[in-house]
Design a protein around this motif. Structure first.
Motif, PDB file in Angstrom:
ATOM      1  N   TYR A   1       0.838  -1.201   0.000  1.00  0.00           N
ATOM      2  CA  TYR A   1       0.000   0.000   0.000  1.00  0.00           C
ATOM      3  C   TYR A   1       0.877   1.257   0.000  1.00  0.00           C
ATOM      4  CZ  TYR A   1      -4.183   2.738   0.974  1.00  0.00           C
ATOM      5  OH  TYR A   1      -5.246   3.629   0.881  1.00  0.00           O
ATOM      6  N   LEU A   2       1.899   1.263   0.845  1.00  0.00           N
ATOM      7  CA  LEU A   2       2.787   2.438   0.942  1.00  0.00           C
ATOM      8  C   LEU A   2       3.551   2.641  -0.364  1.00  0.00           C
ATOM      9  CD1 LEU A   2       4.169   1.885   4.556  1.00  0.00           C
ATOM     10  CD2 LEU A   2       2.712   3.797   3.809  1.00  0.00           C
ATOM     11  N   LYS A   3       4.028   1.566  -0.959  1.00  0.00           N
ATOM     12  CA  LYS A   3       4.778   1.688  -2.220  1.00  0.00           C
ATOM     13  C   LYS A   3       3.861   2.209  -3.316  1.00  0.00           C
ATOM     14  CE  LYS A   3       8.614  -1.519  -1.497  1.00  0.00           C
ATOM     15  NZ  LYS A   3       9.295  -2.760  -1.966  1.00  0.00           N
ATOM     16  N   ASN A   4       2.599   1.749  -3.318  1.00  0.00           N
ATOM     17  CA  ASN A   4       1.639   2.269  -4.310  1.00  0.00           C
ATOM     18  C   ASN A   4       1.348   3.754  -4.086  1.00  0.00           C
ATOM     19  OD1 ASN A   4       1.396  -0.199  -5.567  1.00  0.00           O
ATOM     20  ND2 ASN A   4      -0.353  -0.849  -4.313  1.00  0.00           N
ATOM     21  N   ALA A   5       1.556   4.217  -2.837  1.00  0.00           N
ATOM     22  CA  ALA A   5       1.346   5.647  -2.537  1.00  0.00           C
ATOM     23  C   ALA A   5       2.608   6.455  -2.840  1.00  0.00           C
ATOM     24  CB  ALA A   5       0.962   5.812  -1.067  1.00  0.00           C
ATOM     25  N   GLY A   6       3.633   5.792  -3.398  1.00  0.00           N
ATOM     26  CA  GLY A   6       4.841   6.502  -3.815  1.00  0.00           C
ATOM     27  C   GLY A   6       5.965   6.519  -2.802  1.00  0.00           C
ATOM     28  N   VAL A   7       5.812   5.803  -1.695  1.00  0.00           N
ATOM     29  CA  VAL A   7       6.864   5.782  -0.666  1.00  0.00           C
ATOM     30  C   VAL A   7       8.042   4.938  -1.162  1.00  0.00           C
ATOM     31  CG1 VAL A   7       7.447   5.131   1.699  1.00  0.00           C
ATOM     32  CG2 VAL A   7       5.177   6.070   1.171  1.00  0.00           C
ATOM     33  N   LYS A   8       9.244   5.494  -1.005  1.00  0.00           N
ATOM     34  CA  LYS A   8      10.435   4.804  -1.538  1.00  0.00           C
ATOM     35  C   LYS A   8      11.287   4.163  -0.434  1.00  0.00           C
ATOM     36  CE  LYS A   8       9.990   6.360  -5.905  1.00  0.00           C
ATOM     37  NZ  LYS A   8       8.528   6.441  -5.655  1.00  0.00           N
ATOM     38  N   ASP A   9      11.216   4.742   0.769  1.00  0.00           N
ATOM     39  CA  ASP A   9      12.141   4.323   1.833  1.00  0.00           C
ATOM     40  C   ASP A   9      11.324   3.840   3.029  1.00  0.00           C
ATOM     41  OD1 ASP A   9      14.910   6.025   3.595  1.00  0.00           O
ATOM     42  OD2 ASP A   9      14.083   3.979   3.694  1.00  0.00           O
ATOM     43  N   ILE A  10      11.279   2.510   3.206  1.00  0.00           N
ATOM     44  CA  ILE A  10      10.451   1.922   4.267  1.00  0.00           C
ATOM     45  C   ILE A  10      11.310   1.001   5.130  1.00  0.00           C
ATOM     46  CG2 ILE A  10       8.426   0.481   4.792  1.00  0.00           C
ATOM     47  CD1 ILE A  10       7.437   1.088   1.906  1.00  0.00           C
ATOM     48  N   VAL A  11      11.150   1.121   6.440  1.00  0.00           N
ATOM     49  CA  VAL A  11      11.683   0.104   7.347  1.00  0.00           C
ATOM     50  C   VAL A  11      10.510  -0.400   8.182  1.00  0.00           C
ATOM     51  CG1 VAL A  11      14.032   1.036   7.492  1.00  0.00           C
ATOM     52  CG2 VAL A  11      12.311   1.760   9.145  1.00  0.00           C
ATOM     53  N   PHE A  12      10.592  -1.677   8.586  1.00  0.00           N
ATOM     54  CA  PHE A  12       9.521  -2.291   9.375  1.00  0.00           C
ATOM     55  C   PHE A  12      10.045  -2.563  10.772  1.00  0.00           C
ATOM     56  CE2 PHE A  12       5.599  -4.336  10.124  1.00  0.00           C
ATOM     57  CZ  PHE A  12       5.837  -5.497  10.851  1.00  0.00           C
ATOM     58  N   MET A  13       9.299  -2.076  11.779  1.00  0.00           N
ATOM     59  CA  MET A  13       9.686  -2.276  13.172  1.00  0.00           C
ATOM     60  C   MET A  13       8.631  -3.112  13.886  1.00  0.00           C
ATOM     61  SD  MET A  13       9.926   0.370  16.351  1.00  0.00           S
ATOM     62  CE  MET A  13      11.040   1.623  15.802  1.00  0.00           C
ATOM     63  N   CYS A  14       9.072  -4.228  14.487  1.00  0.00           N
ATOM     64  CA  CYS A  14       8.134  -5.053  15.251  1.00  0.00           C
ATOM     65  C   CYS A  14       8.809  -5.504  16.529  1.00  0.00           C
ATOM     66  CB  CYS A  14       7.692  -6.265  14.432  1.00  0.00           C
ATOM     67  SG  CYS A  14       9.026  -7.389  13.965  1.00  0.00           S
ATOM     68  N   LEU A  15       8.089  -6.163  17.385  1.00  0.00           N
ATOM     69  CA  LEU A  15       8.675  -6.639  18.635  1.00  0.00           C
ATOM     70  C   LEU A  15       8.958  -8.126  18.575  1.00  0.00           C
ATOM     71  CD1 LEU A  15       7.647  -3.852  19.653  1.00  0.00           C
ATOM     72  CD2 LEU A  15       7.206  -4.957  21.829  1.00  0.00           C
ATOM     73  N   VAL A  16       7.994  -8.893  18.008  1.00  0.00           N
ATOM     74  CA  VAL A  16       8.150 -10.343  17.919  1.00  0.00           C
ATOM     75  C   VAL A  16       7.938 -10.745  16.465  1.00  0.00           C
ATOM     76  CG1 VAL A  16       7.343 -12.574  18.745  1.00  0.00           C
ATOM     77  CG2 VAL A  16       7.210 -10.601  20.257  1.00  0.00           C
ATOM     78  N   ALA A  17       8.885 -11.502  15.928  1.00  0.00           N
ATOM     79  CA  ALA A  17       8.799 -11.905  14.514  1.00  0.00           C
ATOM     80  C   ALA A  17       8.959 -13.423  14.403  1.00  0.00           C
ATOM     81  CB  ALA A  17       9.892 -11.214  13.709  1.00  0.00           C
ATOM     82  N   ALA A  18       8.074 -14.041  13.625  1.00  0.00           N
ATOM     83  CA  ALA A  18       8.208 -15.471  13.333  1.00  0.00           C
ATOM     84  C   ALA A  18       9.112 -15.632  12.115  1.00  0.00           C
ATOM     85  CB  ALA A  18       6.828 -16.064  13.034  1.00  0.00           C
TER      86      ALA A  18
END
Ligand SMILES: O=P(O)(O)OC[C@H]1O[C@H](OP(=O)(O)OP(=O)(O)O)[C@H](O)[C@@H]1O
Ligand SMILES: O=c1cc[nH]c(=O)[nH]1
Ligand SMILES: [Mg+2]
Length: 208
Positions: free
Chosen positions: A145-162
């Motif tokens: 969704y963010l990339k379709n809105a034109g966002v180029k620089d994304i990082v993902f922050m979470c606490l617990v990841a599988a």
């Protein structure tokens, strides 16, 4: 890019309180926000700064300030909301967007229901936040969704990841770095992360 597990004693200590099924809602919320705040120090290490002149009580000197359109924080509703205050308390110039996605209990597929983003979001580095990265469906939907809105620089922050969710996100969006407090063991038959901390949204808002 990569998955970065942030092992810090303070984060490890607070994660233990989040995991404990007997932790009350208020304590759960406080620890979640504090972990997000601690992780922000790491995640924002490469934020761009501008040089400025500042006058101290003794003399003029040069200083640095965060570039104006540096970041936007985008929580994936609902549980992502539990991380926002901790992050923006450290980055006052951040704008905030929202993406509403919930996981269909049967199919585990992400269901979109809401979005509002800052008008200049494509000029900003986006920190997409959600405490839980399970199958990766919600995170991938939000990144698309963010990339379709034109966002180029994304990082993902979470606490617990599988591991399953990490693999899926890195496979579909190799340009997105994943910052997590803990990489857990796996997913159970209901798509819950184990050992995990249960349903994060419900624990933040007391809805179960
Ligand atoms: O990686 P996935 O398999 O998509 O699972 C992770 C998502 O599931 C949970 O949200 P939930 O759908 O329970 O909504 P909520 O945050 O409103 O509780 C969690 O907050 C993530 O958003
Ligand atoms: O363990 C999990 C997996 C998905 N969503 C949650 O809130 N918890
Ligand atoms: Mg969610």
């Amino acid at each position: 890019m990569a998955v970065i597990e942030i092992n810090h004693p303070l984060i490890q200590h607070k994660m233990t309180y989040l995991r404990n099924k007997d932790t009350d809602t208020k304590t759960f919320r406080e620890n979640l926000n504090e972990i997000a705040k601690l992780m922000t120090y790491e995640v924002t290490k490469s934020l761009p700064v501008d040089e400025v002149i500042v006058e101290t009580p003794l003399m003029k000197t040069t200083g640095h300030v965060l570039q104006d359109k540096a970041i936007a924080v985008v929580p994936i509703l609902r549980a992502g909301l539990g991380m926002v205050d901790g992050i923006v308390s450290l980055v006052p110039t951040a704008k905030i967007g929202h993406i509403g996605v919930y996981r269909n209990e049967e199919t585990l597929e992400p269901t979109y229901y809401y979005c509002k983003l800052p008008v200049d979001i494509q000029e900003r580095k986006v920190i997409l936040v959600d405490p839980m990265l399970a199958t990766g469906g919600s995170a991938i939907y939000a990144i698309d969704y963010l990339k379709n809105a034109g966002v180029k620089d994304i990082v993902f922050m979470c606490l617990v990841a599988a591991p399953e969710g990490i693999a899926k996100v890195l496979q579909t969006h190799p340009d997105v770095s994943i910052y997590t407090a803990k990489i857990d063991q796996g997913l159970n038959e209901h798509g819950y992360i184990y050992p995990g901390l249960g349903d994060c949204g419900d624990r933040i808002f007391g809805t179960k």
